[in-house]
Design a protein around this motif. Structure first.
Motif, PDB file in Angstrom:
ATOM      1  N   TRP A 148      14.069  28.563   3.266  1.00  0.00           N
ATOM      2  CA  TRP A 148      13.064  29.566   3.643  1.00  0.00           C
ATOM      3  C   TRP A 148      12.905  29.618   5.161  1.00  0.00           C
ATOM      4  O   TRP A 148      12.828  30.703   5.751  1.00  0.00           O
TER       5      TRP A 148
ATOM      6  N   VAL B 137       5.651  28.955   0.425  1.00  0.00           N
ATOM      7  CA  VAL B 137       6.841  28.148   0.706  1.00  0.00           C
ATOM      8  C   VAL B 137       6.839  27.565   2.115  1.00  0.00           C
ATOM      9  O   VAL B 137       7.876  27.125   2.613  1.00  0.00           O
TER      10      VAL B 137
ATOM     11  N   GLU C 116      11.405  26.655  -5.998  1.00  0.00           N
ATOM     12  CA  GLU C 116      11.080  25.983  -4.747  1.00  0.00           C
ATOM     13  C   GLU C 116      10.351  24.673  -5.021  1.00  0.00           C
ATOM     14  O   GLU C 116      10.560  23.670  -4.323  1.00  0.00           O
TER      15      GLU C 116
END
Length: 232
Positions: free
Chosen positions: A84, A192, A217
Protein backbone atom coordinates in the motif's frame (compact mmCIF):
# COMPACT_ATOMS: atom_id res chain seq x y z
CA UNK A 1 25.13 -1.42 -17.20
CA UNK A 2 24.56 -2.29 -20.85
CA UNK A 3 25.27 -0.05 -23.83
CA UNK A 4 21.54 0.26 -24.37
CA UNK A 5 21.02 1.53 -20.84
CA UNK A 6 23.87 4.04 -21.11
CA UNK A 7 22.53 5.46 -24.36
CA UNK A 8 18.93 5.83 -23.15
CA UNK A 9 19.49 9.04 -21.13
CA UNK A 10 20.56 10.87 -24.33
CA UNK A 11 17.45 9.66 -26.16
CA UNK A 12 15.35 10.74 -23.19
CA UNK A 13 17.02 14.15 -23.18
CA UNK A 14 16.23 14.64 -26.87
CA UNK A 15 12.63 13.55 -26.33
CA UNK A 16 12.27 15.96 -23.39
CA UNK A 17 13.70 18.83 -25.45
CA UNK A 18 11.30 18.15 -28.32
CA UNK A 19 8.34 17.82 -25.95
CA UNK A 20 9.16 21.10 -24.20
CA UNK A 21 9.50 22.91 -27.54
CA UNK A 22 6.21 21.44 -28.78
CA UNK A 23 4.26 22.43 -25.68
CA UNK A 24 5.70 25.94 -25.85
CA UNK A 25 4.51 26.27 -29.45
CA UNK A 26 1.11 24.76 -28.70
CA UNK A 27 0.65 27.27 -25.88
CA UNK A 28 1.70 30.22 -28.05
CA UNK A 29 -0.07 29.52 -31.34
CA UNK A 30 -2.48 26.64 -30.74
CA UNK A 31 -2.30 22.87 -31.13
CA UNK A 32 -3.92 22.65 -34.57
CA UNK A 33 -1.98 25.64 -35.88
CA UNK A 34 1.41 24.13 -35.01
CA UNK A 35 3.09 21.82 -37.52
CA UNK A 36 5.57 19.03 -36.94
CA UNK A 37 8.08 20.99 -39.01
CA UNK A 38 7.79 23.95 -36.65
CA UNK A 39 8.29 21.73 -33.62
CA UNK A 40 11.35 20.06 -35.14
CA UNK A 41 12.86 23.41 -36.05
CA UNK A 42 12.24 24.86 -32.58
CA UNK A 43 13.78 21.79 -30.93
CA UNK A 44 16.77 21.71 -33.29
CA UNK A 45 16.03 18.23 -34.65
CA UNK A 46 15.06 16.84 -38.03
CA UNK A 47 11.52 15.90 -39.00
CA UNK A 48 12.60 12.26 -39.21
CA UNK A 49 14.01 12.42 -35.68
CA UNK A 50 10.66 13.72 -34.46
CA UNK A 51 8.80 10.80 -35.99
CA UNK A 52 11.35 8.32 -34.62
CA UNK A 53 10.63 9.63 -31.15
CA UNK A 54 6.89 10.25 -31.46
CA UNK A 55 3.99 9.01 -33.53
CA UNK A 56 2.38 12.43 -33.83
CA UNK A 57 1.66 15.75 -32.16
CA UNK A 58 -0.63 14.24 -29.54
CA UNK A 59 2.06 11.72 -28.57
CA UNK A 60 4.56 14.47 -27.85
CA UNK A 61 2.17 16.04 -25.34
CA UNK A 62 2.10 12.84 -23.28
CA UNK A 63 5.65 11.65 -23.92
CA UNK A 64 6.82 11.91 -20.33
CA UNK A 65 3.85 9.84 -19.16
CA UNK A 66 5.18 6.92 -21.19
CA UNK A 67 8.53 7.35 -19.48
CA UNK A 68 6.91 7.66 -16.05
CA UNK A 69 4.77 4.55 -16.53
CA UNK A 70 7.86 2.56 -17.48
CA UNK A 71 9.72 3.85 -14.41
CA UNK A 72 6.80 2.99 -12.12
CA UNK A 73 6.59 -0.55 -13.52
CA UNK A 74 10.27 -0.99 -12.74
CA UNK A 75 9.81 0.46 -9.27
CA UNK A 76 6.81 -1.74 -8.44
CA UNK A 77 8.58 -4.85 -9.73
CA UNK A 78 11.03 -4.49 -6.84
CA UNK A 79 10.25 -6.02 -3.42
CA UNK A 80 8.40 -3.71 -1.05
CA UNK A 81 7.63 -4.37 2.59
CA UNK A 82 4.25 -2.65 2.40
CA UNK A 83 2.43 -2.78 -0.96
CA UNK A 84 0.00 0.00 0.00
CA UNK A 85 2.86 2.35 0.81
CA UNK A 86 4.60 1.37 -2.43
CA UNK A 87 1.59 2.50 -4.45
CA UNK A 88 1.55 5.81 -2.57
CA UNK A 89 5.28 6.28 -3.13
CA UNK A 90 4.76 5.66 -6.86
CA UNK A 91 2.22 8.49 -6.83
CA UNK A 92 4.79 10.73 -5.13
CA UNK A 93 7.36 9.93 -7.83
CA UNK A 94 4.95 11.13 -10.51
CA UNK A 95 4.16 14.32 -8.59
CA UNK A 96 7.87 15.09 -8.12
CA UNK A 97 8.36 14.88 -11.87
CA UNK A 98 5.79 17.58 -12.62
CA UNK A 99 6.75 19.71 -9.62
CA UNK A 100 10.34 19.82 -10.89
CA UNK A 101 9.22 22.05 -13.81
CA UNK A 102 5.84 23.48 -12.82
CA UNK A 103 5.75 26.11 -15.56
CA UNK A 104 6.04 23.48 -18.30
CA UNK A 105 3.42 21.37 -16.54
CA UNK A 106 1.07 24.36 -16.36
CA UNK A 107 1.50 25.19 -20.03
CA UNK A 108 0.69 21.63 -20.97
CA UNK A 109 -2.34 21.65 -18.68
CA UNK A 110 -3.70 24.71 -20.53
CA UNK A 111 -3.06 23.10 -23.92
CA UNK A 112 -4.78 19.86 -22.94
CA UNK A 113 -7.82 21.74 -21.58
CA UNK A 114 -8.25 23.48 -24.94
CA UNK A 115 -8.19 20.39 -27.20
CA UNK A 116 -10.97 17.77 -26.78
CA UNK A 117 -8.87 14.97 -28.30
CA UNK A 118 -6.09 15.66 -25.79
CA UNK A 119 -8.57 15.69 -22.90
CA UNK A 120 -9.78 12.25 -24.00
CA UNK A 121 -6.18 11.03 -24.21
CA UNK A 122 -5.53 12.38 -20.72
CA UNK A 123 -8.46 10.36 -19.30
CA UNK A 124 -7.01 7.19 -20.83
CA UNK A 125 -3.56 8.02 -19.46
CA UNK A 126 -4.89 8.51 -15.93
CA UNK A 127 -6.63 5.15 -16.15
CA UNK A 128 -3.31 3.51 -17.11
CA UNK A 129 -1.78 4.65 -13.81
CA UNK A 130 -4.79 3.36 -11.92
CA UNK A 131 -4.63 0.02 -13.70
CA UNK A 132 -0.89 -0.25 -13.01
CA UNK A 133 -1.52 0.19 -9.26
CA UNK A 134 -4.45 -2.22 -9.33
CA UNK A 135 -2.45 -4.97 -11.05
CA UNK A 136 0.48 -4.47 -8.69
CA UNK A 137 -1.68 -4.80 -5.56
CA UNK A 138 -3.25 -8.00 -6.88
CA UNK A 139 0.22 -9.47 -7.48
CA UNK A 140 1.63 -8.30 -4.16
CA UNK A 141 -1.36 -9.50 -2.08
CA UNK A 142 -2.71 -12.59 -3.90
CA UNK A 143 -5.76 -13.03 -1.65
CA UNK A 144 -6.81 -9.40 -1.94
CA UNK A 145 -10.40 -8.82 -2.98
CA UNK A 146 -10.30 -7.23 -6.47
CA UNK A 147 -12.70 -4.54 -5.25
CA UNK A 148 -10.19 -3.53 -2.58
CA UNK A 149 -7.37 -3.41 -5.15
CA UNK A 150 -9.27 -1.27 -7.63
CA UNK A 151 -10.81 0.85 -4.86
CA UNK A 152 -7.47 1.78 -3.33
CA UNK A 153 -5.89 2.35 -6.75
CA UNK A 154 -8.71 4.68 -7.72
CA UNK A 155 -8.47 6.51 -4.39
CA UNK A 156 -4.71 7.09 -4.71
CA UNK A 157 -5.09 8.25 -8.31
CA UNK A 158 -7.89 10.65 -7.38
CA UNK A 159 -5.94 12.07 -4.43
CA UNK A 160 -2.86 12.51 -6.59
CA UNK A 161 -4.82 14.31 -9.32
CA UNK A 162 -6.53 16.57 -6.78
CA UNK A 163 -3.20 17.74 -5.33
CA UNK A 164 -1.55 17.98 -8.75
CA UNK A 165 -4.35 20.25 -10.00
CA UNK A 166 -3.55 22.62 -7.15
CA UNK A 167 -0.06 22.91 -8.65
CA UNK A 168 -1.28 23.20 -12.24
CA UNK A 169 -4.05 25.75 -11.75
CA UNK A 170 -2.11 28.44 -9.95
CA UNK A 171 1.30 30.03 -9.57
CA UNK A 172 1.84 28.95 -5.99
CA UNK A 173 4.22 26.19 -5.02
CA UNK A 174 2.68 22.96 -3.75
CA UNK A 175 5.23 20.94 -1.76
CA UNK A 176 5.25 17.16 -1.92
CA UNK A 177 4.37 17.07 1.77
CA UNK A 178 0.83 18.12 0.81
CA UNK A 179 0.47 14.98 -1.28
CA UNK A 180 2.09 12.77 1.36
CA UNK A 181 -0.38 13.98 4.01
CA UNK A 182 -3.27 13.36 1.65
CA UNK A 183 -2.02 9.85 0.86
CA UNK A 184 -1.57 9.11 4.56
CA UNK A 185 -5.18 10.13 5.06
CA UNK A 186 -6.22 7.88 2.17
CA UNK A 187 -4.48 4.90 3.78
CA UNK A 188 -6.13 5.68 7.11
CA UNK A 189 -9.56 5.93 5.47
CA UNK A 190 -8.98 2.64 3.70
CA UNK A 191 -7.74 1.01 6.91
CA UNK A 192 -4.26 0.13 5.59
CA UNK A 193 -2.00 2.79 7.10
CA UNK A 194 1.28 1.13 8.22
CA UNK A 195 0.89 2.48 11.77
CA UNK A 196 -2.51 0.83 12.23
CA UNK A 197 -2.62 -1.95 14.80
CA UNK A 198 1.14 -2.51 15.06
CA UNK A 199 1.99 -5.23 17.65
CA UNK A 200 4.45 -4.13 20.32
CA UNK A 201 5.27 -7.44 22.00
CA UNK A 202 7.32 -10.27 20.42
CA UNK A 203 5.86 -12.98 22.66
CA UNK A 204 2.20 -12.11 22.92
CA UNK A 205 0.41 -10.11 20.28
CA UNK A 206 -3.16 -8.92 20.53
CA UNK A 207 -4.06 -7.74 17.06
CA UNK A 208 -6.74 -5.10 16.62
CA UNK A 209 -7.54 -4.03 13.09
CA UNK A 210 -9.97 -1.43 11.73
CA UNK A 211 -13.20 -3.05 10.62
CA UNK A 212 -12.82 -1.51 7.16
CA UNK A 213 -9.36 -3.03 6.60
CA UNK A 214 -9.47 -5.61 3.77
CA UNK A 215 -9.22 -9.17 5.10
CA UNK A 216 -6.30 -9.88 2.78
CA UNK A 217 -4.40 -7.00 4.35
CA UNK A 218 -5.13 -8.36 7.84
CA UNK A 219 -3.72 -11.71 6.77
CA UNK A 220 -0.70 -10.04 5.15
CA UNK A 221 0.17 -8.13 8.31
CA UNK A 222 -0.20 -11.21 10.46
CA UNK A 223 2.10 -13.18 8.13
CA UNK A 224 4.61 -10.34 8.18
CA UNK A 225 4.71 -10.28 11.99
CA UNK A 226 4.76 -14.02 12.45
CA UNK A 227 7.16 -15.06 9.76
CA UNK A 228 8.52 -12.26 7.65
CA UNK A 229 7.02 -10.84 4.52
CA UNK A 230 6.90 -12.26 1.01
CA UNK A 231 9.01 -10.62 -1.68
CA UNK A 232 6.67 -9.69 -4.49
Amino acid sequence: MSDTATSSPSRTAVANTVAAAAIELFAEQGFDQTSVEQIAQAAGVSRSTFFRQFGGKDDVVFADHEQLLAELREYLDKPHRNPWEAVCEASVLVFRHFAADPELARRRYVVVRQVPALRDREIVTVFRYERLFDEYLRRAIPDLDPLDAVGFSALVTAVHNHVLRQLLRGPRRVPVTVLRRALDDAMIRFGVHPDAATPRDDDIAIAVFPRRMPSAEVARRLRERLGGYPHS
